[in-house]
Design a protein around this motif. Structure first.
Motif, PDB file in Angstrom:
ATOM      1  N   UNK A 271      59.955  36.159  36.268  1.00  0.00           N
ATOM      2  CA  UNK A 271      59.103  37.207  36.819  1.00  0.00           C
ATOM      3  C   UNK A 271      58.324  36.752  38.044  1.00  0.00           C
ATOM      4  N   UNK A 272      57.575  37.706  38.627  1.00  0.00           N
ATOM      5  CA  UNK A 272      56.872  37.438  39.860  1.00  0.00           C
ATOM      6  C   UNK A 272      55.434  36.988  39.721  1.00  0.00           C
ATOM      7  N   UNK A 273      54.894  36.953  38.497  1.00  0.00           N
ATOM      8  CA  UNK A 273      53.490  36.567  38.332  1.00  0.00           C
ATOM      9  C   UNK A 273      53.267  35.968  36.956  1.00  0.00           C
ATOM     10  N   UNK A 274      52.255  35.111  36.847  1.00  0.00           N
ATOM     11  CA  UNK A 274      52.006  34.438  35.580  1.00  0.00           C
ATOM     12  C   UNK A 274      51.481  35.373  34.499  1.00  0.00           C
ATOM     13  N   UNK A 275      50.968  36.547  34.881  1.00  0.00           N
ATOM     14  CA  UNK A 275      50.518  37.504  33.868  1.00  0.00           C
ATOM     15  C   UNK A 275      51.669  37.941  32.977  1.00  0.00           C
ATOM     16  N   UNK A 276      52.868  38.106  33.550  1.00  0.00           N
ATOM     17  CA  UNK A 276      54.045  38.419  32.742  1.00  0.00           C
ATOM     18  C   UNK A 276      54.286  37.322  31.708  1.00  0.00           C
ATOM     19  N   UNK A 277      54.185  36.073  32.171  1.00  0.00           N
ATOM     20  CA  UNK A 277      54.509  34.928  31.317  1.00  0.00           C
ATOM     21  C   UNK A 277      53.498  34.801  30.184  1.00  0.00           C
ATOM     22  N   UNK A 284      57.808  31.842  35.740  1.00  0.00           N
ATOM     23  CA  UNK A 284      57.567  32.357  37.083  1.00  0.00           C
ATOM     24  C   UNK A 284      57.196  31.217  38.010  1.00  0.00           C
ATOM     25  N   UNK A 285      57.183  31.508  39.290  1.00  0.00           N
ATOM     26  CA  UNK A 285      56.577  30.620  40.279  1.00  0.00           C
ATOM     27  C   UNK A 285      55.825  31.503  41.259  1.00  0.00           C
ATOM     28  N   UNK A 286      54.537  31.288  41.380  1.00  0.00           N
ATOM     29  CA  UNK A 286      53.758  32.163  42.248  1.00  0.00           C
ATOM     30  C   UNK A 286      52.464  31.540  42.693  1.00  0.00           C
ATOM     31  N   UNK A 316      49.436  30.488  49.586  1.00  0.00           N
ATOM     32  CA  UNK A 316      50.436  29.489  49.205  1.00  0.00           C
ATOM     33  C   UNK A 316      50.823  29.680  47.738  1.00  0.00           C
ATOM     34  N   UNK A 317      52.092  29.486  47.450  1.00  0.00           N
ATOM     35  CA  UNK A 317      52.572  29.598  46.072  1.00  0.00           C
ATOM     36  C   UNK A 317      52.879  28.231  45.490  1.00  0.00           C
TER      37      UNK A 317
END
Length: 352
Positions: A271-277, A284-286, A316-317
């Motif tokens: 996914x695109x954000x750590x909230x999903x994880x 994810x990596x963000x 920065x990600x």
């Protein structure tokens, strides 16, 4: 409105701290979907002031509740307090929540325009677009300093001298590299997203181009509500070997209701954000959303105190986050991620 803090003043405001979460006075323009009243901490901003740098009144407009947006809002508030103290000014803010409803966000926009605010900080794309539309009608538009817009240009949030903010632009290829590092046998990737999310358009196009270049098939499933996302996941079972979702607020809102179905089907959700994880997805990596919120608050203070509105800033990600419970349930070894980024965070499933 209640006063958050008064810098360089005495502690006389302590008497008001027992009052929490009061309602604003603005009335809804649409009776069947009343706009939420502003929420803040304590005091009366209308009578506030300082001898040094003056005082500013800010509206913080959160598109909806979920872990990443909540984290951003809290970081904005904390930075407004601490940075304002350093600058010798007062900042008062009201919180609004649009509940992911365009009509409610429109009503909030009207309240912001009529509320005597000096700036507005919208969190997420739809909130930002709605606030820009509202503020643009003002004779002298106040600064709109948005937070967490994945693609400001695609969202129509560039080219205006009163609009700026922070971007959490996604490195789509890197996340798909993570997928292939952990699951090199993947032959078909499920692309799960909402057609209503501007945030998703660019990374989904990037994902398709990447997968085409690797000769990997993909299947698309979409939904514009949490229930539709649940149906989309059910339809994806048996068609994909892994699933990718960008920073899509609709899917994020549904994550807690879909992650178990994905795990039971053996589908790792990237996914695109750590909230999903934190809500059950695999990895994810963000960006660091606390840092993003603080940076956004500093940009807002710069706009307020200097009168200048700079170009938007891409954060920065490079922070990989893995749900260890999900990894164990799927039987996936995520140690391969350790050499791919500077930071690897391990989390478990929570409801916030």
């Amino acid at each position: 409105m209640k006063k958050l803090f008064a810098l360089l003043l005495t502690l006389a405001m302590v008497l008001s701290l027992a009052a929490c979460g009061g309602a604003g006075e603005s009335q809804s323009a649409v009776e069947e979907t009343p706009a939420p009243a502003a929420e803040s901490q304590s005091g009366d901003a209308e009578s506030a002031g300082t001898e040094e740098g003056g005082s500013y009144k800010v509206a913080i407009v959160q598109q909806l509740d979920h872990a990443s947006l909540d984290e951003i809002r809290l970081a904005i508030e904390e930075e407004l307090e601490s940075a304002a103290a350093q600058r010798g000014v007062e900042v008062f803010y009201d919180e609004y929540n649009g509940q992911n409803d365009p009509s409610i966000l429109t009503q909030i926009g009207a309240q912001v325009v009529d509320g005597g605010y000096d700036a507005v900080i919208p969190i997420a794309t739809l909130a930002a677009q709605t606030m820009v539309t509202a503020v643009a009608e003002m004779e002298t538009p106040i600064p709109v300093v948005y937070a967490a817009i994945s693609d400001p240009e695609a969202a129509g949030l560039t080219g205006m001298d009163f609009v700026t903010g922070t971007s959490d632009a996604l490195n789509t290829e890197f996340i798909l590299d993570m997928m292939l590092a952990a699951q090199p046998e993947v032959k078909t990737v499920g692309l799960l997203y909402s057609n209503s999310e501007v945030n998703s358009a660019t990374p989904i196009a990037q994902a398709k181009a990447y997968l085409d270049s690797k000769g990997i098939a993909y299947v698309e499933k979409t939904g514009t509500t949490a229930n539709e996302v649940k149906d989309a996941v059910s339809a994806m079972v048996g068609q994909a070997d892994a699933v990718f979702t960008p920073t899509d607020n609709v899917v994020m809102d549904a994550e807690l209701s879909i992650y178990e179905t994905l795990i039971e089907a053996g589908l790792a959700h990237y996914t695109g954000a750590d909230s999903f994880v934190r809500n059950g997805a695999f990895a994810t990596c963000g960006v660091n959303y606390t840092e993003l919120g603080a940076y956004t608050a500093d940009m807002a203070l710069d706009a307020l105190t200097t009168g200048t509105v700079p170009e938007y800033h891409v954060m920065d990600g490079g922070i990989i986050t893995v749900n260890t419970e999900t990894a164990a349930a799927l039987g996936l070894d995520y140690s391969v991620f350790s050499s791919m980024a500077g930071t690897l965070n391990e989390v478990v499933t929570t409801e916030n």
